[in-house]
Every structure is written in C-alpha cells, then in structure tokens.
Design an enzyme around this catalytic site. Structure first.
Site, PDB file in Angstrom:
ATOM      1  N   CYS A  61     -11.937 -14.982 -38.102  1.00 57.06           N
ATOM      2  CA  CYS A  61     -12.080 -15.302 -36.680  1.00 57.06           C
ATOM      3  C   CYS A  61     -13.509 -15.766 -36.370  1.00 57.06           C
ATOM      4  O   CYS A  61     -14.463 -15.446 -37.099  1.00 57.06           O
ATOM      5  CB  CYS A  61     -11.802 -14.069 -35.831  1.00 57.06           C
ATOM      6  SG  CYS A  61     -10.097 -13.521 -35.830  1.00 57.06           S
ATOM      7  N   GLU A  65     -15.489 -14.728 -34.041  1.00 53.22           N
ATOM      8  CA  GLU A  65     -16.402 -13.622 -33.734  1.00 53.22           C
ATOM      9  C   GLU A  65     -16.972 -13.015 -35.013  1.00 53.22           C
ATOM     10  O   GLU A  65     -18.154 -12.681 -35.097  1.00 53.22           O
ATOM     11  CB  GLU A  65     -15.663 -12.523 -32.956  1.00 53.22           C
ATOM     12  CG  GLU A  65     -15.070 -12.977 -31.633  1.00 53.22           C
ATOM     13  CD  GLU A  65     -13.616 -13.438 -31.755  1.00 53.22           C
ATOM     14  OE1 GLU A  65     -13.314 -14.205 -32.694  1.00 53.22           O
ATOM     15  OE2 GLU A  65     -12.807 -13.033 -30.916  1.00 53.22           O
ATOM     16  N   CYS A 100      -9.769 -10.279 -31.138  1.00 57.48           N
ATOM     17  CA  CYS A 100      -8.655  -9.546 -31.759  1.00 57.48           C
ATOM     18  C   CYS A 100      -9.119  -8.139 -32.154  1.00 57.48           C
ATOM     19  O   CYS A 100     -10.313  -7.820 -32.121  1.00 57.48           O
ATOM     20  CB  CYS A 100      -8.129 -10.302 -32.983  1.00 57.48           C
ATOM     21  SG  CYS A 100      -9.109 -10.051 -34.485  1.00 57.48           S
ATOM     22  N   CYS A 123     -11.788  -7.813 -34.993  1.00 60.68           N
ATOM     23  CA  CYS A 123     -13.137  -8.181 -34.535  1.00 60.68           C
ATOM     24  C   CYS A 123     -13.733  -7.089 -33.646  1.00 60.68           C
ATOM     25  O   CYS A 123     -14.918  -6.767 -33.757  1.00 60.68           O
ATOM     26  CB  CYS A 123     -13.090  -9.512 -33.796  1.00 60.68           C
ATOM     27  SG  CYS A 123     -12.710 -10.913 -34.877  1.00 60.68           S
TER      28      CYS A 123
HETATM   29  N1  THU Z   1      -8.830 -16.181 -33.671  1.00 60.33           N
HETATM   30  C1  THU Z   1     -10.168 -16.028 -33.511  1.00 60.33           C
HETATM   31  O1  THU Z   1     -10.971 -16.788 -34.075  1.00 60.33           O
HETATM   32  N2  THU Z   1     -10.603 -15.006 -32.727  1.00 60.33           N
HETATM   33  C2  THU Z   1      -9.789 -14.138 -32.067  1.00 60.33           C
HETATM   34  O2  THU Z   1     -10.250 -13.178 -31.482  1.00 60.33           O
HETATM   35  C3  THU Z   1      -8.350 -14.374 -32.047  1.00 60.33           C
HETATM   36  C4  THU Z   1      -7.842 -15.302 -33.087  1.00 60.33           C
HETATM   37  C5  THU Z   1      -8.346 -17.286 -34.493  1.00 60.33           C
HETATM   38  C6  THU Z   1      -7.740 -16.877 -35.813  1.00 60.33           C
HETATM   39  C7  THU Z   1      -6.832 -18.055 -36.098  1.00 60.33           C
HETATM   40  O3  THU Z   1      -7.596 -19.065 -36.737  1.00 60.33           O
HETATM   41  C8  THU Z   1      -6.416 -18.546 -34.729  1.00 60.33           C
HETATM   42  O4  THU Z   1      -7.348 -18.002 -33.814  1.00 60.33           O
HETATM   43  C9  THU Z   1      -5.009 -18.161 -34.324  1.00 60.33           C
HETATM   44  O5  THU Z   1      -4.808 -16.804 -34.457  1.00 60.33           O
END
Ligand code: THU
Length: 129
Positions: free
Chosen positions: A53, A55, A86, A89
């Site tokens: 992610c 973050e 999420c 994170c």
């Molecule tokens: N994702 C993030 O980068 N941060 C979050 O807090 C939620 C999800 C990304 C992971 C993946 O590449 C995409 O969003 C879909 O889940």
C-alpha cells in the site's frame, strides 16, 4: 508543513502508483517529527499478495532512512470518496506513532482528519510482547 500541503503531496504521489491490476491508485505523504516528508504510492504485484500500500511504502522509506516518529499522514486515492488506511497499514503505523494524525482525502484534496487511535481501537502493540 500545513495539512493542505501534505494532502497536496499525497495527491502528487498518485502519479507514481503501479496499479495495473486494480486500477485503484493511491498516494500518501508522511510527515516526520523533524519536518521531513516521505511520499509513497501503491505498488502492485502480479502475485496479488505482494502488493504494498501507499502508506506502507512511505513508512518503509522513512524508517529505512532513520526516521522513527511521525506527526501526520495524508492518504488519497483515485476514488471520489475519501481514502482511509487499510488495517495492515494502521497496525504498522501504530507501532511507530500511535498518536499520528491521519488526513483521509478524496481525489480532489477534500479531507477528513482522524487520529490513528480512533482508527485502530484496542490496538495490539509492543507493550504486550
Ligand atoms: N491500497 C493502498 O495503497 N492503501 C490502502 O489503504 C488501501 C488499499 C491499495 C492496495 C491496492 O494496490 C489497491 O489499493 C486496491 O486495494
């Protein structure tokens, strides 16, 4: 560093997102206690579980350069609604800065603020180890 500037940096980081599988781009900007800012974006892998992610990208960049305490995180996505971190994170950020301010933004830079303690009640922490 003002909050709206941190959100602007998160929006800017979305341009580096590698999200060919979900098409959901995410940007983050993490403000350290010394005033420096680390940006991050989501980096997806063809084996989906390898995805990192935005973050955690920002967090790992910062920690790997010796930063341990953080004041604020801005996170945004390509969606019209505000993006919240999420669970993975939240947990990883909590280990470094449980009192982190989290600015959750939409794709236009409108944001709401929550503390990390609010976002992760009854958190697991190193204190019990
Ligand atoms: N994702 C993030 O980068 N941060 C979050 O807090 C939620 C999800 C990304 C992971 C993946 O590449 C995409 O969003 C879909 O889940």
């Amino acid at each position: 560093m003002q909050d709206n500037q941190l959100v602007a940096q998160a929006l800017d980081m979305m341009k580096f997102a590698h999200a060919p599988y979900s098409g959901f781009t995410v940007g983050a900007a993490l403000l350290c206690d010394d005033g420096t800012v680390y940006g991050g974006c989501n980096v997806e892998g063809s084996s989906y579980g390898t995805t990192v992610c935005a973050e955690r990208t920002a967090l790992v960049k910062a920690v790997s350069e010796g930063k341990k305490r953080f004041l604020a995180l801005a996170v945004c996505s390509s969606a019209d609604s505000v993006c919240t971190p999420c669970g993975i994170c939240r947990q990883m950020l909590y280990d470094f800065s449980p009192d982190l301010r989290v600015l959750c933004a939409d794709n236009k830079g409108n944001y709401i603020e929550h503390s990390l303690r609010e976002l992760l009640p009854y958190a697991f922490s190193e204190e019990v180890l």
